[in-house]
Design a protein around this motif. Structure first.
Motif, PDB file in Angstrom:
ATOM      1  N   ALA A 129      19.499  28.527  14.301  1.00 53.41           N
ATOM      2  CA  ALA A 129      18.124  28.058  14.131  1.00 53.41           C
ATOM      3  C   ALA A 129      17.197  29.228  14.403  1.00 53.41           C
ATOM      4  O   ALA A 129      17.507  30.090  15.231  1.00 53.41           O
ATOM      5  CB  ALA A 129      17.842  26.911  15.089  1.00 53.41           C
ATOM      6  N   GLU A 130      16.100  29.260  13.699  1.00 53.46           N
ATOM      7  CA  GLU A 130      15.132  30.350  13.862  1.00 53.46           C
ATOM      8  C   GLU A 130      13.730  29.751  13.903  1.00 53.46           C
ATOM      9  O   GLU A 130      13.432  28.825  13.150  1.00 53.46           O
ATOM     10  CB  GLU A 130      15.209  31.344  12.681  1.00 53.46           C
ATOM     11  CG  GLU A 130      16.613  31.776  12.252  1.00 53.46           C
ATOM     12  CD  GLU A 130      17.351  32.686  13.241  1.00 53.46           C
ATOM     13  OE1 GLU A 130      16.723  33.199  14.188  1.00 53.46           O
ATOM     14  OE2 GLU A 130      18.575  32.872  13.068  1.00 53.46           O
ATOM     15  N   VAL A 131      12.906  30.290  14.789  1.00 53.97           N
ATOM     16  CA  VAL A 131      11.500  29.878  14.845  1.00 53.97           C
ATOM     17  C   VAL A 131      10.667  31.116  14.542  1.00 53.97           C
ATOM     18  O   VAL A 131      10.724  32.102  15.278  1.00 53.97           O
ATOM     19  CB  VAL A 131      11.118  29.348  16.246  1.00 53.97           C
ATOM     20  CG1 VAL A 131       9.657  28.901  16.262  1.00 53.97           C
ATOM     21  CG2 VAL A 131      12.032  28.203  16.653  1.00 53.97           C
ATOM     22  N   LEU A 132       9.927  31.061  13.453  1.00 54.89           N
ATOM     23  CA  LEU A 132       9.137  32.225  13.056  1.00 54.89           C
ATOM     24  C   LEU A 132       7.657  31.917  13.193  1.00 54.89           C
ATOM     25  O   LEU A 132       7.198  30.843  12.795  1.00 54.89           O
ATOM     26  CB  LEU A 132       9.485  32.610  11.615  1.00 54.89           C
ATOM     27  CG  LEU A 132      10.877  33.251  11.539  1.00 54.89           C
ATOM     28  CD1 LEU A 132      11.523  33.034  10.199  1.00 54.89           C
ATOM     29  CD2 LEU A 132      10.785  34.729  11.868  1.00 54.89           C
ATOM     30  N   GLY A 133       6.932  32.872  13.787  1.00 55.59           N
ATOM     31  CA  GLY A 133       5.488  32.698  13.908  1.00 55.59           C
ATOM     32  C   GLY A 133       5.056  32.082  15.231  1.00 55.59           C
ATOM     33  O   GLY A 133       3.971  31.515  15.304  1.00 55.59           O
ATOM     34  N   GLY A 134       5.892  32.181  16.254  1.00 58.62           N
ATOM     35  CA  GLY A 134       5.496  31.663  17.570  1.00 58.62           C
ATOM     36  C   GLY A 134       5.904  32.649  18.645  1.00 58.62           C
ATOM     37  O   GLY A 134       7.087  32.947  18.788  1.00 58.62           O
ATOM     38  N   GLU A 135       4.905  33.176  19.398  1.00 55.24           N
ATOM     39  CA  GLU A 135       5.280  34.197  20.383  1.00 55.24           C
ATOM     40  C   GLU A 135       5.249  33.673  21.805  1.00 55.24           C
ATOM     41  O   GLU A 135       5.603  34.366  22.753  1.00 55.24           O
ATOM     42  CB  GLU A 135       4.394  35.436  20.236  1.00 55.24           C
ATOM     43  CG  GLU A 135       2.921  35.164  20.436  1.00 55.24           C
ATOM     44  CD  GLU A 135       2.075  36.399  20.190  1.00 55.24           C
ATOM     45  OE1 GLU A 135       2.631  37.507  20.141  1.00 55.24           O
ATOM     46  OE2 GLU A 135       0.853  36.250  20.030  1.00 55.24           O
ATOM     47  N   ASP A 136       4.802  32.440  21.975  1.00 53.02           N
ATOM     48  CA  ASP A 136       4.671  31.868  23.314  1.00 53.02           C
ATOM     49  C   ASP A 136       6.043  31.690  23.960  1.00 53.02           C
ATOM     50  O   ASP A 136       6.990  31.266  23.302  1.00 53.02           O
ATOM     51  CB  ASP A 136       3.992  30.491  23.155  1.00 53.02           C
ATOM     52  CG  ASP A 136       3.418  30.001  24.460  1.00 53.02           C
ATOM     53  OD1 ASP A 136       4.211  29.752  25.393  1.00 53.02           O
ATOM     54  OD2 ASP A 136       2.182  29.874  24.545  1.00 53.02           O
ATOM     55  N   PRO A 137       6.147  31.993  25.266  1.00 47.68           N
ATOM     56  CA  PRO A 137       7.439  31.783  25.954  1.00 47.68           C
ATOM     57  C   PRO A 137       7.912  30.329  25.935  1.00 47.68           C
ATOM     58  O   PRO A 137       9.097  30.056  26.152  1.00 47.68           O
ATOM     59  CB  PRO A 137       7.167  32.236  27.392  1.00 47.68           C
ATOM     60  CG  PRO A 137       5.764  32.663  27.461  1.00 47.68           C
ATOM     61  CD  PRO A 137       5.141  32.627  26.123  1.00 47.68           C
TER      62      PRO A 137
END
Ligand code: HAM
Length: 423
Positions: A129-137
């Motif tokens: 799984a990949e989450v792109l466009g989110g930098e929040d911890p």
């Protein structure tokens, strides 16, 4: 000699495939609950994608890729992992124009020319799984929660979650200098791979599996010693969220992962009892990857788990994997006229959504009943000349061991009432 499957590959045959289907069902279910959409990318890509994405200094790119020239003289590689492909697809399909972050998952075969051994295949399967466009911890914590939740749901026990922060290019530059200083006088005693890593990617020396390298680097500076303020804050916040979620994790400052794209958070899940290849899941943040392969600056984080290894843990831990399969109706026909009627009925039942099969080998009644037994049929419909003449069919309930006659034109309704199928 008969032809055999290539080394490091497996046939997943009936009897085993059910376990895979069970796992795949659980994967799709949890992904939909966590708001991840499926993405399917090609099994082969331009070689350059992995060279730039996974990194020239990695074992994957250096030693393990299935690379060939196609008939158009393009260098093609069978995908060794899914992250680079997902980032390419994100860019190529302009998914950055959608609401961010974009959360995607994939399931499929990956290819690495590795020395085949228990738990290590040349064609293996990943759920990633990949989450792109989110930098929040919070994204880092949520993705680790998904993994933890998934392993809990499928009933795995005794797993260890290890996390680390490998820093960003800025603080890693400082770590590199400090590590090289530390290793300078020990360099000649490192294994040949690590001697190579000394200039190319010294950080990787920290997680060399060679025991003498481990001894030599016992007190070496880790990336945690040199984290910049931003990376340190990110790591602290990630832990805070993991604590809130009640995830038991260990910080392992030597776990740096074998792919070049990681920045900040890195993690791995290991299992006991499956031998040396005990990593069942690995992942981390890769904030520079999309840009590296030509897309807009986009933060990203993800994981992948090896399905073969998960199934092996499930087997070791005797986890129940009973997918709910609907017992088929078996038609046992005697004589050509009954066979024709049976064949027609078979089509009717299937049209009504009922799994239905009949003997295709022209067996006698005894043989057909044996066949029904092996197929674990709930009902067998017995049809001979006599029944046909009276437009009746014998219905044998295999579980109760009882049988009764039902008019042929009512058999479909009878079965629909007695099985969980609906019209
Ligand atoms: P990886 O650690 O190379 O990471 O692989 C992830 C998982 O795939 C491993 O933990 C292991 O379970 C399985 N695996 C790897 N190689 C083999 C093999 N030869 N045979 C059987 N199983 C294997 C990645 O692939 C990254 N793309 C993960 C990721 C996603 N990072 C960020 N997003």
């Amino acid at each position: 000699m008969s032809i055999q499957r290539p080394k490091g590959t497996q046939d997943i045959i009936p009897g085993t495939i059910e376990k895979w289907q069970f796992l795949e069902e659980q994967i799709r279910k949890i992904c939909s609950e966590y708001g991840y959409k499926e993405i399917r990318t090609p099994v082969f890509e331009a070689t350059e994608l992995f060279q730039r994405g996974v990194g020239e200094t990695t074992d994957i790119v250096n030693k393990e890729m299935y690379t060939f020239m196609d008939k158009g003289q393009r260098s093609i590689t069978l995908r060794p992992e899914g992250t680079a492909s997902v980032c390419r697809a994100y860019t190529e399909n302009k998914l950055y124009a959608l609401q961010q972050p974009v959360k995607m998952y994939y399931l499929g075969p990956m290819f690495r020319y590795e020395k085949s051994q228990a738990g290590r295949f040349r064609q293996f399967h990943q759920f990633g799984a990949e989450v792109l466009g989110g930098e929040d911890p919070l994204v880092d914590a949520e993705i680790i929660c998904l993994i933890w939740d998934f392993f809990g749901r499928i009933g795995l026990k005794g797993l260890v979650v290890e996390i680390n922060s490998v820093g960003c290019p800025t603080c890693r530059a400082e770590h590199r200098i400090r590590l090289q200083e530390f290793l300078q006088e020990r360099k000649d005693d490192l294994c040949p791979d690590c001697q190579n890593r000394f200039t190319k990617n010294p950080m990787r020396i920290l997680d060399c599996k060679n025991s003498s390298c481990q001894k030599l680097t016992e007190n070496a500076p880790t990336t945690l010693d040199t984290l910049c303020v931003d990376c340190a804050e990110h790591f602290a916040k990630t832990q805070e969220y993991l604590n809130i979620a009640g995830i038991a994790y260990r910080i392992n400052p030597r776990m740096v992962r074998g792919l070049d794209y990681y920045q900040k958070t890195a993690f791995e899940v290991t299992a006991e009892g499956i031998g040396a290849q005990n990593a069942i899941c690995g992942g981390g943040r890769y904030d520079g990857l999309v840009q590296e392969i030509g897309g807009p600056a986009t933060p990203g984080i993800g994981f992948a788990m090896g399905l073969e290894r998960i199934l092996s843990v499930m087997e070791k831990q005797s986890v129940e994997m009973l997918p709910e399969v609907e017992a088929p109706v078996v038609i046992a026909a005697l004589g050509e006229a009954a066979r024709q009627e049976g064949f027609r009925l078979l089509g009717d039942l299937r049209q009504a959504g009922m799994p239905a099969v009949m003997d295709l080998l022209g067996k006698g009644l005894k043989g057909q009943l044996k066949y029904a037994d092996r197929e674990q049929a709930r009902y067998v419909l017995i049809l001979g000349d006599d029944e046909l003449a009276r437009k009746m069919v014998i219905v044998r309930d295999m579980r109760l061991g009882e049988q009764q006659e039902i008019p042929l034109d009512q058999i479909k309704a009878f079965l629909l009432n007695h099985t969980k199928c609906e019209m």
